[in-house]
Design an enzyme around this catalytic site. Structure first.
Site, PDB file in Angstrom:
ATOM      1  N   HIS A  78       0.834  -1.214   0.000  1.00  0.00           N
ATOM      2  CA  HIS A  78       0.000   0.000   0.000  1.00  0.00           C
ATOM      3  C   HIS A  78       0.866   1.261   0.000  1.00  0.00           C
ATOM      4  O   HIS A  78       0.577   2.232  -0.710  1.00  0.00           O
ATOM      5  CB  HIS A  78      -0.940   0.016   1.197  1.00  0.00           C
ATOM      6  CG  HIS A  78      -1.894  -1.133   1.218  1.00  0.00           C
ATOM      7  ND1 HIS A  78      -2.680  -1.437   2.320  1.00  0.00           N
ATOM      8  CD2 HIS A  78      -2.194  -2.071   0.286  1.00  0.00           C
ATOM      9  CE1 HIS A  78      -3.412  -2.512   2.048  1.00  0.00           C
ATOM     10  NE2 HIS A  78      -3.126  -2.908   0.826  1.00  0.00           N
ATOM     11  N   HIS A 235      -9.183  -1.863  -5.182  1.00  0.00           N
ATOM     12  CA  HIS A 235      -8.081  -2.188  -4.279  1.00  0.00           C
ATOM     13  C   HIS A 235      -7.100  -3.156  -4.926  1.00  0.00           C
ATOM     14  O   HIS A 235      -5.885  -3.065  -4.696  1.00  0.00           O
ATOM     15  CB  HIS A 235      -8.585  -2.768  -2.958  1.00  0.00           C
ATOM     16  CG  HIS A 235      -7.467  -2.976  -1.974  1.00  0.00           C
ATOM     17  ND1 HIS A 235      -6.941  -1.942  -1.239  1.00  0.00           N
ATOM     18  CD2 HIS A 235      -6.731  -4.072  -1.676  1.00  0.00           C
ATOM     19  CE1 HIS A 235      -5.935  -2.398  -0.505  1.00  0.00           C
ATOM     20  NE2 HIS A 235      -5.787  -3.692  -0.754  1.00  0.00           N
ATOM     21  N   ASP A 239      -3.120  -2.586  -5.157  1.00  0.00           N
ATOM     22  CA  ASP A 239      -2.094  -3.573  -4.800  1.00  0.00           C
ATOM     23  C   ASP A 239      -1.128  -3.815  -5.950  1.00  0.00           C
ATOM     24  O   ASP A 239       0.093  -3.897  -5.759  1.00  0.00           O
ATOM     25  CB  ASP A 239      -2.748  -4.907  -4.425  1.00  0.00           C
ATOM     26  CG  ASP A 239      -3.211  -4.967  -2.981  1.00  0.00           C
ATOM     27  OD1 ASP A 239      -2.834  -4.079  -2.191  1.00  0.00           O
ATOM     28  OD2 ASP A 239      -3.945  -5.915  -2.646  1.00  0.00           O
ATOM     29  N   HIS A 262      -0.768 -10.938  -5.205  1.00  0.00           N
ATOM     30  CA  HIS A 262       0.639 -10.610  -5.013  1.00  0.00           C
ATOM     31  C   HIS A 262       1.565 -11.629  -5.662  1.00  0.00           C
ATOM     32  O   HIS A 262       2.610 -11.267  -6.199  1.00  0.00           O
ATOM     33  CB  HIS A 262       0.950 -10.510  -3.520  1.00  0.00           C
ATOM     34  CG  HIS A 262       0.137  -9.498  -2.791  1.00  0.00           C
ATOM     35  ND1 HIS A 262       0.174  -8.151  -3.095  1.00  0.00           N
ATOM     36  CD2 HIS A 262      -0.751  -9.626  -1.772  1.00  0.00           C
ATOM     37  CE1 HIS A 262      -0.654  -7.491  -2.281  1.00  0.00           C
ATOM     38  NE2 HIS A 262      -1.226  -8.370  -1.474  1.00  0.00           N
TER      39      HIS A 262
END
Length: 279
Positions: A78, A235, A239, A262
């Site tokens: 973030h 969001h 990311d 991720h």
């Protein structure tokens, strides 16, 4: 000529780690030309520096974690997203613990303190990584690719069998204004059943309705509801910006992702760096 930027002033913030629950003191400081983003564990004696580069990614489970030897810094995405989204090339990030504070679960608090710190331009020009050939990663249902573009754009699709999420898609040309307005306020999210399991495993100790969107099998549990109707996919884009910034340069390319996280974001970065003919 587009010049490199760093912070004009030192700025500080305090929060808790999402997984450790520990109080964390964060200090952001100006850094010199070509320094990049350098995390510093100032709770260690002597302090240990960990550069925000792909080769230092040690774990992508639940968040992006950087490590050098036994020293870890987790949940960096973030803050990295805010730095990249607002065009900060060089900065020191001092931390009093092993995890970046989660703040409200979005990048908005980081964007606010970065704006408060202000920016100055270095005399050195900024280098961009321009994609010349498509690069893609497929991992089961997860897919992420990047194709040539004059700009940095991310198109993201998510699919959850949940009435509050379902299918969501958003495409954003990433500029500082678009980041601040459309992406920075989007919070991380999780399912109640997973939160309970994580806490039982000693994780998510700092997690709460104040720093994440939490959904049960039918509804959103946060009393204030969502900040955007499609806050979940926004969001995911937030990311991705943070994860992809670990390539070390601002990117000129169009990222297209489906159910990515991720892990595959990092795989894409590694594949790009391993195929220099693609950029």
């Amino acid at each position: 000529m587009i010049r490199q930027r760093t912070l004009k002033n030192v700025i500080r913030a305090t929060g808790v780690g999402l997984h450790t629950g520990e109080k964390v003191y964060l200090t952001l400081r100006p850094a010199p030309i070509d320094a990049g983003i350098i995390f510093r564990r100032v709770d260690l004696d002597p302090p240990v520096e960990v550069r925000a580069k792909a080769e230092n990614v040690g774990d992508t489970t639940l968040s992006s974690t950087l490590s050098v030897g036994d020293v870890r810094i987790s949940t960096v995405e973030h803050l990295l997203s805010a730095l990249a989204g607002l065009g900060i090339d060089n900065a020191y990030v001092d931390l009093s613990a092993a995890e970046v504070p989660i703040m409200d679960g979005s990048a908005a608090p980081f964007a606010s303190i970065l704006e408060e710190a202000g920016q100055i331009r270095h005399p050195q020009s900024r280098k961009f990584l321009a994609i010349r050939q498509p690069v893609s990663v497929i991992d089961g249902e997860k897919r992420v690719s990047i194709i040539p573009s004059r700009f940095f754009r991310i198109t993201f699709d998510i699919a959850f069998q949940h009435p509050c999420i379902a299918l969501q898609q958003r495409s954003v040309k990433v500029t500082s204004a678009a980041f601040r307005r459309d992406l920075a306020p989007a919070r991380t999210f999780g399912f109640l059943r997973d939160v309970e399991m994580l806490k039982a495993a000693g994780l998510a100790r700092g997690g709460s309705l104040e720093n994440a969107i939490v959904v049960d099998d039918e509804k959103i549990l946060n009393p204030e509801g969502l900040r955007f109707q499609d806050e979940f996919v926004r969001h995911k884009i937030l990311d991705a910006i943070g994860d992809l910034s670990l390539i070390g340069y601002p990117i000129l390319g169009h990222v297209r992702a489906f159910k990515a996280g991720h892990d595959v974001n990092h795989q894409l970065v590694e594949k790009i760096l391993a195929t220099p003919e693609s950029w």
